[in-house]
Design a protein around this motif. Structure first.
Motif, PDB file in Angstrom:
ATOM      1  N   THR A   1      22.173  33.902 -21.662  1.00  0.00           N
ATOM      2  CA  THR A   1      22.247  35.236 -22.269  1.00  0.00           C
ATOM      3  C   THR A   1      22.759  36.233 -21.242  1.00  0.00           C
ATOM      4  O   THR A   1      22.539  36.066 -20.030  1.00  0.00           O
ATOM      5  N   ILE A   2      23.446  37.252 -21.750  1.00  0.00           N
ATOM      6  CA  ILE A   2      23.873  38.375 -20.909  1.00  0.00           C
ATOM      7  C   ILE A   2      23.950  39.594 -21.818  1.00  0.00           C
ATOM      8  O   ILE A   2      24.442  39.500 -22.945  1.00  0.00           O
ATOM      9  N   ALA A   3      23.448  40.707 -21.341  1.00  0.00           N
ATOM     10  CA  ALA A   3      23.467  41.926 -22.164  1.00  0.00           C
ATOM     11  C   ALA A   3      23.470  43.156 -21.271  1.00  0.00           C
ATOM     12  O   ALA A   3      22.891  43.156 -20.182  1.00  0.00           O
TER      13      ALA A   3
ATOM     14  N   ARG B   1      27.780  50.474 -21.067  1.00  0.00           N
ATOM     15  CA  ARG B   1      28.859  49.474 -21.184  1.00  0.00           C
ATOM     16  C   ARG B   1      30.181  49.997 -20.644  1.00  0.00           C
ATOM     17  O   ARG B   1      30.344  51.178 -20.427  1.00  0.00           O
ATOM     18  N   LYS B   2      31.105  49.075 -20.428  1.00  0.00           N
ATOM     19  CA  LYS B   2      32.448  49.353 -19.923  1.00  0.00           C
ATOM     20  C   LYS B   2      32.398  49.962 -18.519  1.00  0.00           C
ATOM     21  O   LYS B   2      33.214  50.781 -18.161  1.00  0.00           O
ATOM     22  N   GLN B   3      31.407  49.588 -17.749  1.00  0.00           N
ATOM     23  CA  GLN B   3      31.339  50.004 -16.339  1.00  0.00           C
ATOM     24  C   GLN B   3      31.296  48.773 -15.430  1.00  0.00           C
ATOM     25  O   GLN B   3      30.857  48.847 -14.295  1.00  0.00           O
ATOM     26  N   ARG B   4      31.677  47.648 -15.981  1.00  0.00           N
ATOM     27  CA  ARG B   4      31.732  46.373 -15.256  1.00  0.00           C
ATOM     28  C   ARG B   4      30.363  45.892 -14.761  1.00  0.00           C
ATOM     29  O   ARG B   4      30.272  45.186 -13.748  1.00  0.00           O
ATOM     30  N   ILE B   5      29.337  46.272 -15.483  1.00  0.00           N
ATOM     31  CA  ILE B   5      27.993  45.810 -15.107  1.00  0.00           C
ATOM     32  C   ILE B   5      27.813  44.345 -15.514  1.00  0.00           C
ATOM     33  O   ILE B   5      27.317  43.528 -14.731  1.00  0.00           O
TER      34      ILE B   5
ATOM     35  N   SER C   1      32.863  36.220 -33.639  1.00  0.00           N
ATOM     36  CA  SER C   1      33.198  37.634 -33.866  1.00  0.00           C
ATOM     37  C   SER C   1      33.017  38.494 -32.617  1.00  0.00           C
ATOM     38  O   SER C   1      33.398  39.667 -32.611  1.00  0.00           O
ATOM     39  N   ASN C   2      32.441  37.936 -31.558  1.00  0.00           N
ATOM     40  CA  ASN C   2      32.089  38.752 -30.389  1.00  0.00           C
ATOM     41  C   ASN C   2      33.271  38.809 -29.403  1.00  0.00           C
ATOM     42  O   ASN C   2      33.282  38.176 -28.349  1.00  0.00           O
ATOM     43  N   LEU C   3      34.242  39.637 -29.770  1.00  0.00           N
ATOM     44  CA  LEU C   3      35.466  39.683 -28.971  1.00  0.00           C
ATOM     45  C   LEU C   3      35.248  40.343 -27.615  1.00  0.00           C
ATOM     46  O   LEU C   3      35.894  39.979 -26.631  1.00  0.00           O
TER      47      LEU C   3
ATOM     48  N   LEU D   1      37.041  35.564 -20.644  1.00  0.00           N
ATOM     49  CA  LEU D   1      38.453  35.268 -20.348  1.00  0.00           C
ATOM     50  C   LEU D   1      38.845  35.853 -18.998  1.00  0.00           C
ATOM     51  O   LEU D   1      39.608  35.262 -18.231  1.00  0.00           O
ATOM     52  N   LYS D   2      38.286  37.027 -18.693  1.00  0.00           N
ATOM     53  CA  LYS D   2      38.606  37.658 -17.409  1.00  0.00           C
ATOM     54  C   LYS D   2      38.167  36.792 -16.228  1.00  0.00           C
ATOM     55  O   LYS D   2      38.774  36.816 -15.160  1.00  0.00           O
ATOM     56  N   PHE D   3      37.110  36.005 -16.441  1.00  0.00           N
ATOM     57  CA  PHE D   3      36.628  35.106 -15.387  1.00  0.00           C
ATOM     58  C   PHE D   3      37.430  33.801 -15.329  1.00  0.00           C
ATOM     59  O   PHE D   3      37.226  32.991 -14.426  1.00  0.00           O
TER      60      PHE D   3
HETATM   61  C1  LIG Z   1      29.489  41.773 -23.822  1.00  0.00           C
HETATM   62  C2  LIG Z   1      28.783  42.786 -22.908  1.00  0.00           C
HETATM   63  C3  LIG Z   1      27.691  42.062 -22.120  1.00  0.00           C
HETATM   64  C4  LIG Z   1      29.822  43.411 -21.952  1.00  0.00           C
HETATM   65  O1  LIG Z   1      29.129  44.278 -21.074  1.00  0.00           O
HETATM   66  P1  LIG Z   1      29.888  45.418 -20.239  1.00  0.00           P
HETATM   67  O2  LIG Z   1      29.037  45.759 -19.071  1.00  0.00           O
HETATM   68  O3  LIG Z   1      30.271  46.527 -21.135  1.00  0.00           O
HETATM   69  O4  LIG Z   1      31.191  44.655 -19.779  1.00  0.00           O
HETATM   70  P2  LIG Z   1      32.052  44.997 -18.466  1.00  0.00           P
HETATM   71  O5  LIG Z   1      32.236  46.475 -18.357  1.00  0.00           O
HETATM   72  O6  LIG Z   1      31.495  44.286 -17.305  1.00  0.00           O
HETATM   73  O7  LIG Z   1      33.459  44.360 -18.856  1.00  0.00           O
HETATM   74  C5  LIG Z   1      34.154  43.458 -18.007  1.00  0.00           C
HETATM   75  C6  LIG Z   1      35.376  42.970 -18.757  1.00  0.00           C
HETATM   76  O8  LIG Z   1      34.974  42.423 -20.013  1.00  0.00           O
HETATM   77  C7  LIG Z   1      35.913  42.799 -21.041  1.00  0.00           C
HETATM   78  N1  LIG Z   1      35.225  43.676 -21.998  1.00  0.00           N
HETATM   79  C8  LIG Z   1      33.933  44.088 -21.961  1.00  0.00           C
HETATM   80  N2  LIG Z   1      33.658  44.838 -23.049  1.00  0.00           N
HETATM   81  C9  LIG Z   1      34.790  44.885 -23.782  1.00  0.00           C
HETATM   82  C10 LIG Z   1      35.125  45.497 -25.019  1.00  0.00           C
HETATM   83  N3  LIG Z   1      34.227  46.233 -25.722  1.00  0.00           N
HETATM   84  N4  LIG Z   1      36.384  45.340 -25.501  1.00  0.00           N
HETATM   85  C11 LIG Z   1      37.305  44.600 -24.829  1.00  0.00           C
HETATM   86  N5  LIG Z   1      37.052  44.007 -23.624  1.00  0.00           N
HETATM   87  C12 LIG Z   1      35.794  44.144 -23.125  1.00  0.00           C
HETATM   88  C13 LIG Z   1      37.044  43.507 -20.340  1.00  0.00           C
HETATM   89  O9  LIG Z   1      37.994  42.519 -19.967  1.00  0.00           O
HETATM   90  C14 LIG Z   1      36.361  44.051 -19.105  1.00  0.00           C
HETATM   91  O10 LIG Z   1      37.245  44.174 -18.013  1.00  0.00           O
HETATM   92  P3  LIG Z   1      38.032  45.565 -17.724  1.00  0.00           P
HETATM   93  O11 LIG Z   1      36.987  46.531 -17.262  1.00  0.00           O
HETATM   94  O12 LIG Z   1      38.997  45.188 -16.658  1.00  0.00           O
HETATM   95  O13 LIG Z   1      38.655  45.978 -19.040  1.00  0.00           O
HETATM   96  C15 LIG Z   1      28.164  43.946 -23.749  1.00  0.00           C
HETATM   97  O14 LIG Z   1      29.133  44.443 -24.656  1.00  0.00           O
HETATM   98  C16 LIG Z   1      26.917  43.547 -24.523  1.00  0.00           C
HETATM   99  O15 LIG Z   1      25.801  43.611 -24.006  1.00  0.00           O
HETATM  100  N6  LIG Z   1      27.076  43.152 -25.783  1.00  0.00           N
HETATM  101  C17 LIG Z   1      25.929  42.739 -26.621  1.00  0.00           C
HETATM  102  C18 LIG Z   1      25.312  41.455 -26.122  1.00  0.00           C
HETATM  103  C19 LIG Z   1      26.330  40.332 -26.107  1.00  0.00           C
HETATM  104  O16 LIG Z   1      27.148  40.195 -27.015  1.00  0.00           O
HETATM  105  N7  LIG Z   1      26.255  39.486 -25.067  1.00  0.00           N
HETATM  106  C20 LIG Z   1      27.128  38.333 -24.931  1.00  0.00           C
HETATM  107  C21 LIG Z   1      26.536  37.168 -25.636  1.00  0.00           C
HETATM  108  S1  LIG Z   1      27.603  35.749 -25.560  1.00  0.00           S
END
Ligand SMILES: CC(C)(COP(=O)(O)OP(=O)(O)OC[C@H]1O[C@@H](n2cnc3c(N)ncnc32)[C@H](O)[C@@H]1OP(=O)(O)O)[C@@H](O)C(=O)NCCC(=O)NCCS
Length: 172
Positions: A83-85, A91-95, A122-124, A131-133
């Motif tokens: 899990t990761i959340a 969000r969108k701060q590269r956490i 559906s979780n794009l 994909l970035k990794f």
């Molecule tokens: C998925 C999730 C963990 C991303 O967390 P985040 O801290 O916002 O992601 P980051 O800022 O670290 O994003 C890193 C990269 O992921 C991709 N990314 C993250 N969120 C994105 C979005 N909403 N749309 C498109 N790309 C996204 C981008 O490539 C981004 O790189 P960039 O900054 O160069 O564009 C967050 O949206 C979340 O908690 N979602 C609900 C829980 C979940 O779905 N967890 C995953 C279960 S498999």
């Protein structure tokens, strides 16, 4: 009162028992089917294969709050992202990127050579993160998510590269 995203410092550290109420609240906020009560406690205390980390923010006023978490299972040579959340306000701060890079670095130190995970079709946003990794789609598990009978996309990262993980971890 939640911490203010602006001007806050985010620190990554191992999850502790005291974090569990906030981690469970975050899980409920982020997922349509959160983990059952006691699941994070099990991971922390009973699962020797689990690495559990959190992202914590301390606001300028000294408040601290858990705003991200990750659980990765190290099974033989494979790091399974369980899990990761990240809290919507942060969000969108590269956490998530930093959390995932850190967890994979730790697993690599402990013997992982590859990683795999399942993610909702559906979780794009999450798929873009993986994909970035360098994860690639290698298959699907039909109807894996029972709530909506949604397919899981199966993704793998065949090589954990130290330099790439260090770059991704530095993104803060
Ligand atoms: C998925 C999730 C963990 C991303 O967390 P985040 O801290 O916002 O992601 P980051 O800022 O670290 O994003 C890193 C990269 O992921 C991709 N990314 C993250 N969120 C994105 C979005 N909403 N749309 C498109 N790309 C996204 C981008 O490539 C981004 O790189 P960039 O900054 O160069 O564009 C967050 O949206 C979340 O908690 N979602 C609900 C829980 C979940 O779905 N967890 C995953 C279960 S498999």
């Amino acid at each position: 009162m939640p911490a203010d995203p602006a001007g806050s410092k985010v620190v990554l550290r191992p999850m502790t028992l005291a974090d569990i109420p906030q981690v469970e609240a975050l899980d409920r906020e982020c997922f349509p089917t959160p983990w059952p009560e006691g699941a994070f406690l099990y991971e922390l205390t009973r699962n020797p294969h689990a690495f559990c980390w959190v992202a914590e923010v301390e606001s300028p006023t000294g408040q601290s709050e858990i705003i991200g978490d990750i659980v990765v299972w190290l099974v033989v040579d494979e790091a399974h992202v369980s899990t990761i959340a990240v809290s919507p306000a942060f969000r969108k701060q590269r956490i998530a990127q930093r959390l995932l890079a850190k967890a994979l670095q730790i697993c690599k130190e402990k013997g992982a050579v590859q990683s795999m995970l399942e993610v909702r079709k559906s979780n794009l946003a999450a798929q873009r993160l993986y994909l970035k990794f360098g994860f690639t789609v290698v298959g699907k598990r039909k109807g894996y998510y029972k709530d909506k009978k949604e397919d899981a996309v199966l993704m793998t990262l065949p090589v954990l590269d130290d330099e790439e993980l260090a770059d991704l971890a530095d993104a803060g």
